[in-house]
Design a protein around this motif. Structure first.
Motif, short mmCIF file in Angstrom:
data_model
loop_
_atom_site.label_atom_id
_atom_site.label_comp_id
_atom_site.label_asym_id
_atom_site.label_seq_id
_atom_site.Cartn_x
_atom_site.Cartn_y
_atom_site.Cartn_z
N GLU A 94 0.79 -1.26 0.05
CA GLU A 94 -0.03 0.04 0.00
C GLU A 94 0.96 1.17 0.06
O GLU A 94 0.30 2.17 -0.60
N GLY A 95 2.04 1.23 0.83
CA GLY A 95 2.93 2.17 0.57
C GLY A 95 3.30 2.66 -0.60
O GLY A 95 3.58 3.91 -1.00
N MET A 96 3.71 1.84 -1.60
CA MET A 96 3.96 2.04 -2.97
C MET A 96 2.87 2.85 -3.90
O MET A 96 3.13 3.68 -4.56
N ALA A 123 -6.55 -0.97 16.34
CA ALA A 123 -7.80 -0.96 15.60
C ALA A 123 -7.27 0.00 14.16
O ALA A 123 -8.28 0.22 13.09
N ILE A 124 -6.37 0.76 14.13
CA ILE A 124 -6.31 1.76 13.13
C ILE A 124 -6.16 1.16 11.65
O ILE A 124 -5.28 0.15 11.48
N LEU A 145 -3.09 5.15 9.27
CA LEU A 145 -1.69 5.15 9.73
C LEU A 145 -0.82 6.16 8.79
O LEU A 145 0.05 6.67 9.46
N PHE A 146 -1.18 6.09 7.65
CA PHE A 146 -0.08 6.74 6.69
C PHE A 146 -0.55 8.04 6.48
O PHE A 146 0.44 9.03 6.44
N ALA A 147 -1.74 8.39 6.95
CA ALA A 147 -2.03 9.82 7.07
C ALA A 147 -1.61 10.34 8.44
O ALA A 147 -1.04 11.59 8.54
N SER A 148 -1.53 9.54 9.48
CA SER A 148 -0.85 9.89 10.74
C SER A 148 0.48 10.27 10.64
O SER A 148 1.03 11.15 11.06
N ILE A 149 1.23 9.28 9.72
CA ILE A 149 2.79 9.34 9.55
C ILE A 149 3.07 10.89 8.74
O ILE A 149 3.96 11.54 9.17
N ARG A 150 2.12 11.01 7.63
CA ARG A 150 2.54 12.37 6.88
C ARG A 150 2.26 13.47 7.75
O ARG A 150 3.06 14.56 7.86
N GLU A 151 1.34 13.45 8.62
CA GLU A 151 0.88 14.47 9.36
C GLU A 151 2.10 15.07 10.57
O GLU A 151 2.31 15.94 10.70
#
Length: 288
Positions: A54-56, A139-140, A145-151
């Motif tokens: 999904e990261g790709m 449960a995330i 998760l990726f949105a939290s990482i970018r923020e």
């Protein structure tokens, strides 16, 4: 004589700045087109693979390891933009606490997210006492998760950064002040280039923004002045310029500019460029 012009034109095409300034006061995602590097530490390889896939698709390059020792090695070779630890297993949690302490001590600016398998208060307390990470629930969803990482990456990149902006146009300086203050940036402005050297040493910035054309001393001269000094020669420098011709761009790059933006520019563009340059500078300084 044509090669420098071609190089400058290619660089200009790659930058592709938008053609209008659009400060709306809304929070933008400044890194929406930037690829981020994420180190995932998890005991189970099956947890890592779906994140890589999904990261790709979302512009996040995921490198996974299953051992703390391997994580230390990976960081020593290349500091990532963020780290994500899956501490679902109680045994893995205990082994990871020292690692979290090390990250906080050695890389205080590096975003770290931790996934816990239970909502036990004792586990969460132990994690936050050892580190400055963000704790997530099991449960995330992956997109969350990726949105939290970018923020988190955006905020960490710019927080507590000292920037000196030099421009003879008060409107430009006021706009930068309004924009950058919302990101936790300490912005110092100067509209008289004659006072540049004493201001530079007094402010001791992490980043320098210069206008090209200014009375008395122009931005190109200031850039050369900085690059000639052993104390400041590594300071990241970005120009804001109304010029888009190849000759000017080539001149900016040749005197030592790290980047440039053509006026007018958008909020996401300037935040993204600043974040990337500051993050790169910090990673270089953190390398052994």
């Amino acid at each position: 004589a044509q090669i420098p012009n071609l190089v400058a034109k290619l660089h200009q095409e790659l930058q592709a700045p938008p053609k209008s300034f659009n400060y709306s006061g809304k929070t933008s995602n400044p890194c929406q087109h930037q690829v981020l590097s994420l180190l995932v530490v998890a005991e189970d390889e099956s947890f890592i693979h779906p994140l890589q896939v999904e990261g790709m698709q979302t512009g996040i390059q995921v490198h996974g390891v299953t051992e703390i020792a391997a994580a230390r090695t990976a960081i020593s070779q290349q500091v990532p933009d963020a780290i994500f630890l899956n501490l679902d297993c109680p045994k893995f949690l205990k082994k990871s606490l020292t690692f979290l302490e090390e990250l906080t001590a050695q890389y205080p600016w590096l975003p770290v997210l931790v996934l816990v398998g239970s909502d036990a208060l004792s586990d969460r307390l132990e994690i936050v006492r050892r580190s400055r990470c963000q704790v997530l629930s099991k449960a995330i969803a992956t997109h969350e998760l990726f949105a939290s990482i970018r923020e988190l990456v955006d905020a960490k990149r710019l927080a507590a950064t000292r920037i000196l902006a030099v421009d003879d146009d008060p409107h430009v300086l006021a706009t930068l002040q309004q924009l950058l203050s919302r990101w936790g940036i300490d912005l110092f402005t100067l509209d008289d280039s004659n006072q540049f050297w004493e201001t530079l040493n007094a402010v001791a910035p992490d980043f320098l923004i210069l206008d090209v054309e200014m009375p008395q001393i122009n931005g190109i001269d200031l850039c050369q002045l900085v690059r000639s000094d052993r104390t400041w020669d590594k300071l990241p420098i970005m120009f804001l310029t109304a010029h888009q011709d190849a000759a000017t761009i080539q001149q900016l790059l040749s005197v030592g500019a790290d980047d440039y933006l053509t006026k007018p520019c958008t909020e996401p563009e300037i935040i993204s460029r600043l974040g990337n340059r500051i993050s790169r500078s910090r990673r270089i300084c953190a390398q052994p």
